[in-house]
Design a protein around this motif. Structure first.
Motif, short mmCIF file in Angstrom:
data_model
loop_
_atom_site.label_atom_id
_atom_site.label_comp_id
_atom_site.label_asym_id
_atom_site.label_seq_id
_atom_site.Cartn_x
_atom_site.Cartn_y
_atom_site.Cartn_z
N THR A 108 32.90 -26.55 93.49
CA THR A 108 32.04 -26.91 92.36
C THR A 108 30.94 -27.87 92.81
O THR A 108 31.01 -28.44 93.91
N GLU A 109 29.96 -28.04 91.95
CA GLU A 109 28.87 -28.98 92.21
C GLU A 109 28.75 -29.92 91.01
O GLU A 109 28.83 -29.47 89.85
N THR A 110 28.59 -31.19 91.28
CA THR A 110 28.50 -32.18 90.21
C THR A 110 27.05 -32.37 89.79
O THR A 110 26.16 -32.55 90.62
N ILE A 111 26.82 -32.30 88.49
CA ILE A 111 25.50 -32.55 87.92
C ILE A 111 25.58 -33.83 87.09
O ILE A 111 26.43 -33.96 86.20
N ASP A 112 24.72 -34.78 87.41
CA ASP A 112 24.63 -36.02 86.62
C ASP A 112 23.17 -36.44 86.52
O ASP A 112 22.27 -35.71 86.93
N LYS A 113 22.94 -37.63 85.99
CA LYS A 113 21.57 -38.09 85.78
C LYS A 113 20.74 -38.15 87.06
O LYS A 113 19.53 -37.98 87.04
N GLY A 114 21.42 -38.37 88.20
CA GLY A 114 20.69 -38.48 89.46
C GLY A 114 20.47 -37.15 90.15
O GLY A 114 19.87 -37.09 91.23
N THR A 115 20.94 -36.06 89.58
CA THR A 115 20.82 -34.74 90.21
C THR A 115 19.41 -34.19 90.06
O THR A 115 18.79 -34.32 88.99
N ASP A 116 18.93 -33.57 91.12
CA ASP A 116 17.66 -32.85 91.04
C ASP A 116 17.95 -31.51 90.36
O ASP A 116 18.15 -30.48 91.01
N VAL A 117 18.00 -31.55 89.04
CA VAL A 117 18.43 -30.38 88.28
C VAL A 117 17.48 -29.20 88.45
O VAL A 117 17.89 -28.04 88.40
N ALA A 118 16.21 -29.47 88.68
CA ALA A 118 15.25 -28.38 88.84
C ALA A 118 15.59 -27.51 90.04
O ALA A 118 15.45 -26.29 90.00
N SER A 119 16.07 -28.13 91.13
CA SER A 119 16.41 -27.36 92.32
C SER A 119 17.64 -26.48 92.08
O SER A 119 17.77 -25.40 92.66
N ILE A 120 18.55 -26.93 91.22
CA ILE A 120 19.74 -26.14 90.91
C ILE A 120 19.39 -24.97 90.00
O ILE A 120 19.86 -23.85 90.19
N LEU A 121 18.54 -25.23 89.02
CA LEU A 121 18.25 -24.21 88.02
C LEU A 121 17.18 -23.22 88.43
O LEU A 121 17.08 -22.14 87.85
#
Length: 232
Positions: free
Chosen positions: A152-165
């Motif tokens: 799994t991968e953890t997504i939180d406030k510090g995650t570069d969410v754009a790169s994941i999505l």
């Protein structure tokens, strides 16, 4: 006591017939096990035909055997993001021809596989439901599945969410949780192109982090047939 030559010859004939009959029985009884067009059963010394399908019907069955590997990719996304407890419909495409031992193409590349990603013990896994054969549009039930994905991968406030999505198909549950973490971040455009279901609404200001599966179909979702696949 003297035995006449006539009795000697009759005795020899009877013994010879007895030996011949005894040695013939196993050969006759073994006949049903041979791969001949017609087999027989033996009862009370007589042979009775055993009903079998015509050889022509047997020889035309086209089967892809259990254990065959099928390489796939997604035409819609480079990766798929789902929650650990999420079930999401997914459509995949075969990337290589499946051929018989003599080189005949049984499943052409570009055929479609319908199925879904489901949660399993300690992970998530793709289960195929149908094969749609390219150029024929024939729909054949398919019993195949991928490996179990556990990382799994953890997504939180510090995650570069754009790169994941970026380039991802997002499950509806994963999309809702991600939008809840990031609050006012605009995910509508990304989710609309995901193809795994519409987002039921943005949930603002809740979760601090979430564990998600980020699945790469071409490397993670190679399929293995769980039973023989009859193509005709």
């Amino acid at each position: 006591m003297l035995i006449s030559p006539r009795w000697q010859s009759q005795t020899a004939l009877i013994m010879a017939l007895g030996i011949t009959a005894t040695s013939a029985i196993p050969i006759l009884m073994a006949t049903p096990a041979t791969a001949t067009p017609q087999s027989y059963t033996v009862a009370q010394g007589r042979r009775f035909p055993r009903q079998r399908p015509p050889i022509s019907q047997q020889s035309t069955r086209i089967i892809v055997p259990s254990g065959t590997s099928i390489r796939v990719k997604s035409q819609e996304a480079d990766k798929i993001v789902v929650m650990p407890d999420e079930t999401a419909p997914v459509t995949l495409t075969t990337t290589r021809d499946i051929r018989s031992s003599n080189g005949t193409i049984l499943i052409p590349a570009g055929s479609t596989i319908e199925g879904e990603i489901r949660p399993v013990n300690r992970g998530t896994q793709f289960f195929a439901k149908n094969l749609i054969v390219k150029n024929t549009n024939r729909v054949i039930p398919l019993n195949a599945k991928s490996q179990v994905i556990t990382e799994t991968e953890t997504i939180d406030k510090g995650t570069d969410v754009a790169s994941i999505l970026k380039g991802a198909a997002i499950g509806a549950a994963a999309g809702a949780v991600i939008s809840e973490i990031f609050g006012d971040i605009d995910l509508i455009e990304v989710l609309a192109g995901g193809g795994l279901g519409a987002l039921g609404g943005l949930l603002l200001g809740g979760k601090k982090k979430a564990e998600v599966f980020v699945i790469y179909p071409e490397s993670d979702l190679g399929l293995t047939l769980q039973s023989d696949l009859l193509l005709n």
